[in-house]
Design a protein around this motif. Structure first.
Motif, PDB file in Angstrom:
ATOM      1  N   ALA A   1      -6.525   8.845   9.995  1.00  0.00           N
ATOM      2  CA  ALA A   1      -5.626   9.992   9.802  1.00  0.00           C
ATOM      3  C   ALA A   1      -6.298  11.277  10.263  1.00  0.00           C
ATOM      4  CB  ALA A   1      -5.220  10.103   8.337  1.00  0.00           C
TER       5      ALA A   1
ATOM      6  N   CYS B   1      -1.200  14.206   2.721  1.00  0.00           N
ATOM      7  CA  CYS B   1      -0.238  13.442   3.531  1.00  0.00           C
ATOM      8  C   CYS B   1       0.813  14.340   4.181  1.00  0.00           C
ATOM      9  CB  CYS B   1       0.455  12.387   2.666  1.00  0.00           C
ATOM     10  SG  CYS B   1      -0.665  11.272   1.816  1.00  0.00           S
TER      11      CYS B   1
ATOM     12  N   TRP C   1       1.622  13.335   7.746  1.00  0.00           N
ATOM     13  CA  TRP C   1       1.777  11.896   7.977  1.00  0.00           C
ATOM     14  C   TRP C   1       3.224  11.577   8.353  1.00  0.00           C
ATOM     15  CZ3 TRP C   1      -1.250   8.177   4.256  1.00  0.00           C
ATOM     16  CH2 TRP C   1      -2.593   8.569   4.191  1.00  0.00           C
TER      17      TRP C   1
ATOM     18  N   ILE D   1       3.715  13.891   0.871  1.00  0.00           N
ATOM     19  CA  ILE D   1       4.357  13.523   2.132  1.00  0.00           C
ATOM     20  C   ILE D   1       5.800  14.038   2.113  1.00  0.00           C
ATOM     21  CG2 ILE D   1       5.070  11.224   1.295  1.00  0.00           C
ATOM     22  CD1 ILE D   1       4.552  10.232   4.198  1.00  0.00           C
TER      23      ILE D   1
END
Length: 253
Positions: free
Chosen positions: A27, A62, A65, A97
């Motif tokens: 990531a 996140c 993401w 996220i």
């Protein structure tokens, strides 16, 4: 391909943190070079392992993401068979996220239309790419050697044009599913299988060391330009005769 690495751990307890670090490191690399991290998830025992380990990371972010699913069952998200539903409950609801970062199927559609709809969503999320190139795909393997919803001796194994394919005769219930195809899986920058438990030992040996007759679906995952990891525990690796890696405690991939 960068080469296959078979990494063996005493148990899933030691495997989990290394898997989490693999996700975190890929990531960080993706976000620094492309501004986002694209991750493809599979279900089964991977859901609880990955959720537990990622949530224990103190620096988990996140917000950049984009998550898709390597395959999904045509059931509502509150059904225990829904991979997306399980991740929403165990992971997504507890991290930052955005909703736009989770690509979900429309389970209300007939299976063929559901596959077309999900394929469209992936193509929109990966503009300009014939097949979406994920930074990391996390895969599992069934005792029959299947991965995603690509089952032995099924016609979908030969699919070369579709991004997402429908399957209405899955030998494992529920029968209606959609699945990424091999061209998508093998386009990924990194693919990591997680396979644990003694029930996987016979098929894992044939997947990694070859067998008479057609290769199992999991053996056909060979990224064209990407890395391939097999992260397994001792019970699953019990029959292997090939050379494997046994990392020291605290090691990172």
């Amino acid at each position: 391909m960068a080469g296959r690495r078979v990494v063996v751990f005493p148990s899933s307890v030691e495997l989990g943190p290394v898997l989490a670090h693999l996700v975190m490191s890929r990531a960080e690399k993706a976000i620094s070079s492309r501004g986002r991290f694209t991750l493809g998830l599979s279900g089964g025992s991977l859901v609880s392992m990955l959720s537990k380990e990622l949530l224990s990371q103190t620096d988990l972010d996140c917000s950049k993401w984009l998550v898709g699913f390597c395959d999904e069952r045509l059931v509502p998200f509150d059904d225990p068979e829904s991979t997306c539903g399980l991740y929403k409950d165990q992971l997504f609801s507890k991290v930052n996220i955005p909703d736009s970062g989770i690509l979900t199927i429309d389970y209300s559609l007939p299976v063929d239309q559901c596959a077309e709809d999900y394929s469209r969503k992936l193509k929109e999320a990966f503009p300009g790419e014939d097949f979406p190139v994920f930074d990391l795909l996390l895969l599992g393997m069934g005792p029959d050697g299947h991965t995603c919803s690509l089952f032995p001796d099924h016609p979908l194994l030969e699919e070369t044009k579709k991004v997402v394919a429908p399957i209405s005769d899955s030998p494992k219930p529920p029968p209606q599913r959609v699945t990424m195809t091999f061209p998508v899986v093998n386009s990924a920058r990194c693919v990591a299988f997680v396979s644990t438990g003694g029930s996987k030992a016979p098929v894992l040996k044939e997947v990694l060391e070859g067998r008479e007759g057609p290769a199992f679906p999991a053996a056909r995952v060979v990224p064209t330009n990407g890395e391939l990891f097999w992260l397994v525990d001792d019970p699953a690796a019990a029959s292997l005769t090939i050379q494997v890696e046994r990392p020291a405690p605290g090691a990172k991939l």
